[in-house]
Design a protein around this motif. Structure first.
Motif, short mmCIF file in Angstrom:
data_model
loop_
_atom_site.label_atom_id
_atom_site.label_comp_id
_atom_site.label_asym_id
_atom_site.label_seq_id
_atom_site.Cartn_x
_atom_site.Cartn_y
_atom_site.Cartn_z
N VAL B 277 37.92 105.81 19.85
CA VAL B 277 37.44 105.04 19.09
C VAL B 277 38.53 105.76 17.60
N GLY B 278 38.86 107.19 17.92
CA GLY B 278 39.59 108.04 16.39
C GLY B 278 41.00 107.76 16.43
N TYR B 279 41.71 107.89 17.81
CA TYR B 279 43.07 107.56 17.36
C TYR B 279 43.42 106.23 17.54
N LEU B 280 43.11 105.01 18.11
CA LEU B 280 43.25 104.15 18.00
C LEU B 280 42.73 102.87 17.24
N GLY B 281 42.02 103.16 17.16
CA GLY B 281 40.56 102.48 15.76
C GLY B 281 40.62 102.69 14.65
N ASP B 282 40.51 104.58 14.85
CA ASP B 282 40.23 105.26 12.63
C ASP B 282 39.15 105.11 12.65
N TYR B 283 38.50 104.95 13.85
CA TYR B 283 36.69 105.16 13.31
C TYR B 283 36.22 103.74 12.74
N ASP B 284 37.23 102.87 13.15
CA ASP B 284 36.30 100.81 12.60
C ASP B 284 35.89 101.00 13.43
N ALA B 286 34.21 97.91 13.76
CA ALA B 286 35.11 96.85 14.81
C ALA B 286 35.55 97.36 16.29
N PHE B 287 36.19 98.47 15.82
CA PHE B 287 36.78 99.20 17.18
C PHE B 287 35.68 99.60 17.90
N ILE B 288 34.38 100.37 17.22
CA ILE B 288 33.80 101.19 17.39
C ILE B 288 32.44 100.34 18.29
N ILE B 289 32.37 98.39 18.49
CA ILE B 289 31.94 98.19 19.52
C ILE B 289 32.87 97.72 20.59
N LEU B 290 34.12 98.26 20.25
CA LEU B 290 34.86 98.03 21.94
C LEU B 290 35.25 99.13 22.60
N SER B 291 34.16 99.31 22.73
CA SER B 291 34.55 100.96 23.28
C SER B 291 33.91 100.56 23.64
N LEU B 292 32.75 99.07 24.19
CA LEU B 292 31.93 99.27 25.01
C LEU B 292 32.66 98.76 26.43
N ALA B 293 33.60 97.88 25.29
CA ALA B 293 34.40 97.40 26.38
C ALA B 293 35.70 97.98 27.63
N VAL B 294 36.01 99.17 27.21
CA VAL B 294 36.11 100.04 27.43
C VAL B 294 35.55 100.91 28.47
N ALA B 295 34.44 100.98 28.68
CA ALA B 295 33.80 101.14 29.49
C ALA B 295 33.15 100.79 30.13
N PHE B 296 33.34 99.28 30.20
CA PHE B 296 33.31 98.27 31.22
C PHE B 296 34.65 98.55 32.26
N LEU B 297 35.80 99.04 31.19
CA LEU B 297 37.76 98.87 32.07
C LEU B 297 37.10 99.81 32.84
N VAL B 298 36.31 100.80 32.19
CA VAL B 298 36.63 102.05 33.38
C VAL B 298 35.59 102.13 34.65
N ILE B 299 34.83 101.75 34.52
CA ILE B 299 34.00 100.73 35.64
C ILE B 299 34.93 100.56 36.12
N LEU B 300 35.25 98.88 35.72
CA LEU B 300 36.64 98.39 36.99
C LEU B 300 37.60 99.00 37.61
N LEU B 301 38.75 99.85 36.87
CA LEU B 301 39.19 100.83 37.07
C LEU B 301 38.54 101.30 38.30
N VAL B 302 37.50 102.46 38.43
CA VAL B 302 36.89 103.10 39.55
C VAL B 302 36.60 102.60 40.40
N LEU B 303 36.20 101.33 40.20
CA LEU B 303 35.71 100.69 41.44
C LEU B 303 36.83 100.32 42.36
N TRP B 304 37.71 100.28 41.47
CA TRP B 304 39.12 99.31 41.45
C TRP B 304 39.77 100.13 42.54
N PHE B 305 40.02 101.50 42.58
CA PHE B 305 41.01 102.47 42.85
C PHE B 305 40.33 103.41 43.31
N ARG B 306 38.91 103.67 43.20
CA ARG B 306 38.43 105.17 43.95
C ARG B 306 36.66 104.64 44.39
N PRO B 307 36.80 103.44 45.07
CA PRO B 307 35.05 103.54 44.92
C PRO B 307 34.06 103.98 44.90
#
Lengths: 259, 319
Positions: B277-284, B286-307
């Motif tokens: 959020v700090g580097y890519l979104g500059d604390y915007d 709107a971008f902070i809201i996107l960090s929720l999507a990032v959490a989901f992406l992390v869940i997805l990647l972990v389940l994918w590569f290292r269940p």
């Protein structure tokens, strides 16, 4: 105070038991018209058997005959009907978690150890129903199974199959059972390890007086150890007798001894 | 560099809270392989109970009308620390009761009904809290000095006392948890049930009662987490919604059945969030809201590569 008396870790009831003495043996476990089913599938079709105190009894049978289910029915781990008495007490309605406090320990098929717990923790949980100090007993079984002592802080899941079986037996003994139920203890183990294990069972029976009911596919091994046995086929007992009689029975030889 | 350190501290701050809630999730999952979707709302409700005890009755007053009668309930403040401890005890009792009444009657090997029940509990707790306290955010006092000057300067960045305090509480929580699980008989039984439920029953462990113990400590620690984050998020019935998702991500990274994994996962998610959020979104915003999507992406990647996650137990199925 009591710890002195109990130093050798053998329950009194087991120590002065009847092995080798004269007179009729009392019946420790008795199953009458025992049935069991999984869903609609009836696995046991009303079987009767007895385990005399101080004896090693064995139930032989092929895969799927209902051997494991018999042990599970005794401990109320499957839906069953009929009567199971242990030391004269009806236990067929007891909760599985209560069975062990009656003095009955079950070593399930596939060892049933706690893989994420250390060897010592496995032994401690084995004595869960006891309120006294477990240390003497742990030392005692470490003496009998030195391999376990060497690995006492290791997780049970990291042990070899033979070590896990030793651990499963030692864990069951931690509850100071009068009767030990062993479900296919030889399964998946190397012949030398099996021999070791069955020698241990013999010692436990002869020296510590632990009564045993063993379920086995390996009939040779089991009949060498046992006093008498039953043959289970398709959920029914088709034959029973002393271990020697069974060894000499032609049907048993053909079907189970490969003679 | 200063900015990086600051974002690092921010990440640690959030990460500690994710870790606390993730630990509560993992406790239940370890024993039952069940995800408790109501964990966040339990924490929220527990935090409201702490609030009831912590602030003067005129602020916390529960006033509601049933048409024929009016109720007002309020307590004299007993100090924040005591209030949180009292709320933890009440939460523990509630957690145990929930296990006994709502969870135990159902077949534990059939997950769907139980998961639906925890969803239902989520909705009930959320709406009841809304009814009792309405949805306006309220200020919640901080356990630690939290004024503008309460920080330690590190390379120009500010390490706030509250961050240090939160981590100290997390450390303390782990000591307590370690003691309960390793040094007590019920803890040993709980680990045995988590490891092999059927064998636990065979050695005489009462599985239901043991799981009750797990629910009790999970609920108590959830309330602790809620009370630590409430000064920052304010207290209101929806306060835990996004936090729970980040905590899920933290628990997943750790492997869902590993307590240390939950802490590492919490830090990881906290840092990913604050740095991203700090580097890519500059604390915007709107971008902070996107960090929720990032959490989901992390869940997805972990389940994918290292269940089994980074620290979890890989399940070996023998066929």
């Amino acid at each position: 105070m009591t710890s002195d008396q109990e130093r050798d870790g053998v329950p009194d009831t087991a120590k002065n038991e009847t092995n080798g003495s004269s007179g009729p043996k009392s019946i420790m476990l008795k199953a009458e018209n025992l049935t069991a089913r999984y869903g609609q599938v009836h696995v046991l079709r009303g079987i009767n058997f007895e385990v005399p105190e101080g004896d090693v009894s064995v139930i032989l049978g092929a895969n799927g005959a209902g051997k494991t289910t018999t042990l599970r029915a005794i401990c109320n781990m499957v839906s069953s009907t009929g009567s199971v008495t242990f030391g004269g007490e009806q236990i067929s309605k007891s909760d599985t978690a209560d069975i062990v406090s009656h003095g009955l320990a079950h070593v399930p098929q596939g060892r049933g150890t706690f893989p994420e717990l250390s060897v010592v923790d496995n032994l401690e949980i084995g004595g869960y129903v006891r309120t006294d100090n477990l240390k003497d007993d742990i030392d005692r079984w470490f003496q009998m199974f030195p391999r376990l002592k060497e690995r006492k802080e290791q997780l049970a899941g990291s042990l070899s199959g033979g070590e896990q079986q030793m651990l499963a037996v030692a864990r069951a003994l931690m509850s100071r059972p009068r009767l030990l139920l062993l479900d296919e203890p030889s399964l998946g183990l190397a012949p030398l390890i099996i021999e070791d294990l069955f020698n241990t069972f013999r010692n436990l029976n002869e020296e510590s007086g632990v009564t045993m009911l063993i379920v086995e596919q390996n009939a040779n091994l089991a009949l060498d150890l046992a006093d008498h046995g039953y043959v289970l086929e398709a959920g029914q007992i088709v034959l029973e007798g002393s271990a020697d009689d069974l060894k000499n029975d032609s049907a048993v030889q053909d079907a189970y001894l490969g003679a | 560099m200063q900015l990086f350190i600051q974002r690092f501290f921010d990440g640690l701050d959030n990460g500690a809270i994710y870790a606390v809630v993730a630990v509560a999730l993992v406790l239940i999952f370890k024993a039952t392989t069940l995800i408790n979707f109501a964990q966040g709302e339990l924490a929220m409700f527990g935090t409201f109970i702490a609030y009831l005890f912590a602030v003067p009755p005129e602020d916390s007053l529960l006033s509601y009308s049933l048409g024929w009668a009016e109720f007002s309930v309020g307590f004299l403040p007993i100090g924040l620390l005591l209030a949180i401890l009292a709320a933890m005890v009440i939460s523990a009792l509630a957690g145990a009761a929930i296990e006994r009444v709502l969870i135990r009657p159902f077949d534990p090997t059939d997950h769907l009904p139980v998961v639906l029940i925890t969803f239902g509990l989520f909705l009930i707790l959320n709406s009841v809290a809304g009814y009792l306290w309405n949805f306006n955010p309220r200020a919640f006092p901080s356990l630690f000095p939290n004024g503008p000057d309460d920080f330690i300067g590190v390379g120009g960045a500010r390490l706030r006392y509250s961050v240090v305090g939160t981590w100290a509480v997390l450390g303390l929580m782990f000591v307590v948890l370690w003691f309960l699980l390793i040094r007590t008989k019920v803890g040993l039984a709980f680990r045995a049930v988590s490891s092999n439920t059927e064998s636990a029953r065979l050695v005489g462990v009462r599985v239901g009662r043991t799981l009750m113990f797990g629910w009790a400590i999970a609920a108590a620690f959830g309330t602790l987490g809620g009370s630590l984050v409430a000064p920052k998020l304010f207290i209101q019935p929806n306060m835990m919604a996004t936090l729970l998702i980040f905590s899920f991500a933290a628990a997943t990274i750790g492997g869902l059945d590993s307590l240390p994994g939950a802490v590492v996962g919490g830090i990881a998610i906290g840092l990913i969030q604050s740095l991203l959020v700090g580097y890519l979104g500059d604390y915007d915003p709107a971008f902070i809201i996107l960090s929720l999507a990032v959490a989901f992406l992390v869940i997805l990647l972990v389940l994918w590569f290292r269940p089994a996650g980074l620290f979890g137990t890989a399940r070996v199925e023998r066929v």
